[in-house]
Write a protein that holds these residues in place. Structure first.
Motif, PDB file in Angstrom:
ATOM      1  N   LYS A  94       0.826  -1.210   0.000  1.00  0.00           N
ATOM      2  CA  LYS A  94       0.000   0.000   0.000  1.00  0.00           C
ATOM      3  C   LYS A  94       0.864   1.265   0.000  1.00  0.00           C
ATOM      4  CE  LYS A  94      -3.712   2.291   2.597  1.00  0.00           C
ATOM      5  NZ  LYS A  94      -4.598   2.212   3.804  1.00  0.00           N
ATOM      6  N   ILE A  95       1.914   1.278   0.826  1.00  0.00           N
ATOM      7  CA  ILE A  95       2.815   2.441   0.883  1.00  0.00           C
ATOM      8  C   ILE A  95       3.706   2.489  -0.346  1.00  0.00           C
ATOM      9  CG2 ILE A  95       4.712   3.534   2.163  1.00  0.00           C
ATOM     10  CD1 ILE A  95       3.621   2.213   4.697  1.00  0.00           C
ATOM     11  N   TYR A  96       4.213   1.341  -0.717  1.00  0.00           N
ATOM     12  CA  TYR A  96       5.199   1.118  -1.773  1.00  0.00           C
ATOM     13  C   TYR A  96       6.333   2.147  -1.711  1.00  0.00           C
ATOM     14  CZ  TYR A  96       6.569  -1.872  -5.521  1.00  0.00           C
ATOM     15  OH  TYR A  96       7.218  -2.836  -6.225  1.00  0.00           O
ATOM     16  N   PRO A  97       7.162   2.034  -0.675  1.00  0.00           N
ATOM     17  CA  PRO A  97       8.250   2.999  -0.477  1.00  0.00           C
ATOM     18  C   PRO A  97       9.358   2.820  -1.508  1.00  0.00           C
ATOM     19  CG  PRO A  97       8.452   1.196   1.073  1.00  0.00           C
ATOM     20  CD  PRO A  97       7.159   0.981   0.342  1.00  0.00           C
ATOM     21  N   ASP A  98      10.190   3.839  -1.629  1.00  0.00           N
ATOM     22  CA  ASP A  98      11.341   3.764  -2.531  1.00  0.00           C
ATOM     23  C   ASP A  98      12.468   2.952  -1.915  1.00  0.00           C
ATOM     24  OD1 ASP A  98      10.602   5.716  -4.816  1.00  0.00           O
ATOM     25  OD2 ASP A  98      10.099   6.808  -2.993  1.00  0.00           O
ATOM     26  N   VAL A  99      12.593   3.024  -0.586  1.00  0.00           N
ATOM     27  CA  VAL A  99      13.634   2.285   0.142  1.00  0.00           C
ATOM     28  C   VAL A  99      13.098   1.905   1.513  1.00  0.00           C
ATOM     29  CG1 VAL A  99      15.949   2.390   1.179  1.00  0.00           C
ATOM     30  CG2 VAL A  99      15.552   3.475  -1.015  1.00  0.00           C
ATOM     31  N   ILE A 100      13.555   0.770   2.021  1.00  0.00           N
ATOM     32  CA  ILE A 100      13.294   0.395   3.411  1.00  0.00           C
ATOM     33  C   ILE A 100      14.630   0.331   4.138  1.00  0.00           C
ATOM     34  CG2 ILE A 100      12.522  -1.454   4.959  1.00  0.00           C
ATOM     35  CD1 ILE A 100      10.333  -2.088   2.968  1.00  0.00           C
ATOM     36  N   PHE A 101      14.701   1.043   5.277  1.00  0.00           N
ATOM     37  CA  PHE A 101      15.912   1.035   6.096  1.00  0.00           C
ATOM     38  C   PHE A 101      15.661   0.185   7.333  1.00  0.00           C
ATOM     39  CE2 PHE A 101      18.256   2.985   9.731  1.00  0.00           C
ATOM     40  CZ  PHE A 101      19.535   2.611   9.347  1.00  0.00           C
ATOM     41  N   GLY A 102      16.455  -0.871   7.511  1.00  0.00           N
ATOM     42  CA  GLY A 102      16.292  -1.783   8.639  1.00  0.00           C
ATOM     43  C   GLY A 102      17.432  -1.676   9.621  1.00  0.00           C
ATOM     44  N   LYS A 103      17.071  -1.542  10.904  1.00  0.00           N
ATOM     45  CA  LYS A 103      18.080  -1.404  11.959  1.00  0.00           C
ATOM     46  C   LYS A 103      18.326  -2.727  12.681  1.00  0.00           C
ATOM     47  CE  LYS A 103      20.984   1.056  14.157  1.00  0.00           C
ATOM     48  NZ  LYS A 103      21.668  -0.182  14.572  1.00  0.00           N
ATOM     49  N   GLY A 104      17.530  -3.758  12.332  1.00  0.00           N
ATOM     50  CA  GLY A 104      17.703  -5.041  13.004  1.00  0.00           C
ATOM     51  C   GLY A 104      16.661  -5.250  14.085  1.00  0.00           C
ATOM     52  N   GLY A 105      16.702  -6.419  14.706  1.00  0.00           N
ATOM     53  CA  GLY A 105      15.741  -6.763  15.736  1.00  0.00           C
ATOM     54  C   GLY A 105      14.547  -7.505  15.160  1.00  0.00           C
ATOM     55  N   SER A 106      13.891  -8.302  15.994  1.00  0.00           N
ATOM     56  CA  SER A 106      12.753  -9.109  15.553  1.00  0.00           C
ATOM     57  C   SER A 106      11.642  -8.302  14.885  1.00  0.00           C
ATOM     58  CB  SER A 106      12.180  -9.890  16.739  1.00  0.00           C
ATOM     59  OG  SER A 106      13.154 -10.753  17.294  1.00  0.00           O
ATOM     60  N   PRO A 107      11.291  -7.105  15.399  1.00  0.00           N
ATOM     61  CA  PRO A 107      10.197  -6.357  14.767  1.00  0.00           C
ATOM     62  C   PRO A 107      10.455  -5.966  13.321  1.00  0.00           C
ATOM     63  CG  PRO A 107      10.600  -5.550  16.988  1.00  0.00           C
ATOM     64  CD  PRO A 107      11.746  -6.466  16.647  1.00  0.00           C
ATOM     65  N   SER A 108      11.725  -5.966  12.882  1.00  0.00           N
ATOM     66  CA  SER A 108      12.017  -5.570  11.503  1.00  0.00           C
ATOM     67  C   SER A 108      11.885  -6.725  10.522  1.00  0.00           C
ATOM     68  CB  SER A 108      13.416  -4.966  11.405  1.00  0.00           C
ATOM     69  OG  SER A 108      14.412  -5.953  11.628  1.00  0.00           O
ATOM     70  N   PHE A 109      11.837  -7.962  11.028  1.00  0.00           N
ATOM     71  CA  PHE A 109      11.812  -9.119  10.129  1.00  0.00           C
ATOM     72  C   PHE A 109      10.620  -9.113   9.170  1.00  0.00           C
ATOM     73  CE2 PHE A 109      10.157 -13.352   9.177  1.00  0.00           C
ATOM     74  CZ  PHE A 109      11.213 -13.881   8.444  1.00  0.00           C
ATOM     75  N   PRO A 110       9.370  -8.957   9.648  1.00  0.00           N
ATOM     76  CA  PRO A 110       8.235  -8.999   8.712  1.00  0.00           C
ATOM     77  C   PRO A 110       8.313  -7.938   7.621  1.00  0.00           C
ATOM     78  CG  PRO A 110       7.468  -9.163  10.973  1.00  0.00           C
ATOM     79  CD  PRO A 110       8.913  -8.776  11.035  1.00  0.00           C
ATOM     80  N   ILE A 111       8.802  -6.758   7.981  1.00  0.00           N
ATOM     81  CA  ILE A 111       8.871  -5.661   7.008  1.00  0.00           C
ATOM     82  C   ILE A 111       9.945  -5.950   5.964  1.00  0.00           C
ATOM     83  CG2 ILE A 111       9.381  -3.200   6.720  1.00  0.00           C
ATOM     84  CD1 ILE A 111       7.981  -4.481  10.003  1.00  0.00           C
ATOM     85  N   LEU A 112      11.085  -6.465   6.402  1.00  0.00           N
ATOM     86  CA  LEU A 112      12.155  -6.793   5.466  1.00  0.00           C
ATOM     87  C   LEU A 112      11.771  -7.972   4.578  1.00  0.00           C
ATOM     88  CD1 LEU A 112      15.252  -6.332   7.804  1.00  0.00           C
ATOM     89  CD2 LEU A 112      14.415  -4.778   6.031  1.00  0.00           C
ATOM     90  N   PHE A 113      11.012  -8.913   5.137  1.00  0.00           N
ATOM     91  CA  PHE A 113      10.509 -10.029   4.328  1.00  0.00           C
ATOM     92  C   PHE A 113       9.583  -9.500   3.233  1.00  0.00           C
ATOM     93  CE2 PHE A 113       7.756 -13.517   3.193  1.00  0.00           C
ATOM     94  CZ  PHE A 113       8.605 -14.624   3.170  1.00  0.00           C
ATOM     95  N   ALA A 114       8.714  -8.565   3.615  1.00  0.00           N
ATOM     96  CA  ALA A 114       7.812  -7.958   2.635  1.00  0.00           C
ATOM     97  C   ALA A 114       8.601  -7.228   1.549  1.00  0.00           C
ATOM     98  CB  ALA A 114       6.857  -6.993   3.339  1.00  0.00           C
ATOM     99  N   ALA A 115       9.658  -6.551   1.935  1.00  0.00           N
ATOM    100  CA  ALA A 115      10.499  -5.847   0.963  1.00  0.00           C
ATOM    101  C   ALA A 115      11.090  -6.815  -0.047  1.00  0.00           C
ATOM    102  CB  ALA A 115      11.609  -5.093   1.699  1.00  0.00           C
ATOM    103  N   ARG A 116      11.506  -7.974   0.447  1.00  0.00           N
ATOM    104  CA  ARG A 116      12.097  -8.964  -0.463  1.00  0.00           C
ATOM    105  C   ARG A 116      11.051  -9.490  -1.446  1.00  0.00           C
ATOM    106  NH1 ARG A 116      15.578 -14.395   1.202  1.00  0.00           N
ATOM    107  NH2 ARG A 116      16.521 -14.675  -0.864  1.00  0.00           N
TER     108      ARG A 116
END
Length: 375
Positions: A94-116
């Motif tokens: 829905k957002i379709y960002p230009d870039v996703i910046f991940g700092k690490g930690g469990s909460p970032s996993f779902p978002i980074l998976f979606a990015a992939r």
């Protein structure tokens, strides 16, 4: 331009994200990039005021956590992570960002998976000398990887990894010693020790410090951030321990130091006692001599590796938890504070270790990648 920021679990993840957001705003203004929409996606806001001040939209995605010890929650959290990942795919689409910046930690996993899945460019940053599980996995498809310690490069692919240091909020870039004595109720001529046990506090450091208090307050004054969960216990115990001391006013305990109090304390401190997380970079930036006490059982033993990397720069000394005692703590404090040449050497080591432009460098990496993605 839309950029998603993600990470979580502690202030060690959240506040570097805020630092990157600050730098993104400045760099976007410099390059005349407008509008710039920033989103923070995690399982909690952590600091709502910091998000508001930096015009960051928060989106909550509940997720689970994989613990390194046996817990029934490891089983139930599999389902939390699964549903969080499904929700993240729809949210990121829905957002379709230009870039996703991940700092690490469990909460970032779902978002980074979606990015992939959605083939959105990813930049990750690793604070520690040994990478966390999420960043180690994300490094396989991340477009760029920023690291804080040179030793971390061996864990990531060549060609897309850059040593940037750890991003630090603008508010912490300058010592503010003027007015610190009045603000913190300190004696002007007495050396001050700042004790930071990490964002959640440290029971081990608290115990050693409390046992050493009667000796320490004779020569020094102490500002102690003990953590919210420990505050009542530490406060009551310190009152009992210092009940008969004529110098008990030299010890002040806080559950948490806000930005203003931390700037004042850092500007006035002659020595910092700290864990070996992202706080090391804040201490280095302010060129304060340090005693570093790493967590023994951290993931990949990363805190010990962080601590000894810091010590190799000459910026501080390391006391292992197994060796931490009131006697050793007092001895090391006295050795450093009683010798100006040691303090000067550590301050110089901290200056060499610090990377004050980390936030700006990471922001430039993110914006350059975003501009490439827009083409």
């Amino acid at each position: 331009m839309r950029i998603v920021l993600t990470g979580g679990g502690s202030g060690g993840h959240f506040y570097p994200i805020i630092a990157v957001a600050e730098a993104l705003r400045e760099e976007a203004d410099r390059r005349h990039i407008s509008p710039l929409d920033l989103y923070f996606i995690s399982d909690q806001k952590y600091d709502e005021r910091a998000l508001f001040d930096n015009r960051i939209q928060f989106i909550k995605i509940p997720t689970g956590k994989l613990r390194r010890y046996f817990s029934i929650s490891n089983f139930t959290d599999i389902f939390k992570t699964f549903f969080g990942t499904i929700r993240s795919i729809f949210t990121i689409f829905k957002i379709y960002p230009d870039v996703i910046f991940g700092k690490g930690g469990s909460p970032s996993f779902p978002i980074l998976f979606a990015a992939r899945i959605l083939k959105i460019p990813v930049v990750i940053h690793e604070t520690d000398a040994f990478p966390g599980r999420t960043n180690a996995w994300a490094s396989k498809f991340a477009s760029r990887i920023a690291i804080s310690y040179p030793e971390t490069a061996e864990f990531f692919p060549d060609g897309k990894t850059e040593l940037t240091g750890n991003p630090i909020r603008k508010a912490l870039h300058a010592k503010i010693s003027s007015g610190a004595n009045e603000y913190l109720h300190l004696e002007p001529e007495i050396p001050m020790i700042l004790v930071l046990g990490g964002s959640l506090g440290s029971q081990i450091i608290n115990n050693a410090l409390l046992d050493a208090l009667p000796t320490l307050v004779e020569k020094y004054q102490i500002i102690h951030q003990c953590g919210k969960a420990n505050f009542n216990d530490v406060s009551e115990r310190s009152k009992i321990i210092l009940e008969k001391s004529l110098k008990k006013e030299r010890y002040r305990v806080f559950e948490f130091l806000n930005s203003e109090a931390l700037m004042m304390a850092s500007g006035r401190a002659n020595l910092v006692i700290t864990r070996a997380g992202g706080t090391l970079f804040e201490v280095a930036l302010l060129e304060i001599p340090a005693i570093v006490i790493p967590i023994t059982d951290s993931n990949g033993d990363h805190q010990r590796k962080n601590a000894y990397s810091y010590a190799r720069h000459g910026a501080g000394v390391v006391i292992e938890e197994a060796n931490l005692s009131p006697h050793i703590l007092v001895s090391e404090i006295s050795r450093i504070l009683d010798k100006p040449e040691i303090r000067a050497s550590m301050s110089e080591g901290a200056r060499r270790f610090a990377k004050p432009d980390a936030s700006k460098r990471i922001a430039s990496i993110i914006l350059n990648l975003a501009l490439e993605h827009e083409k």
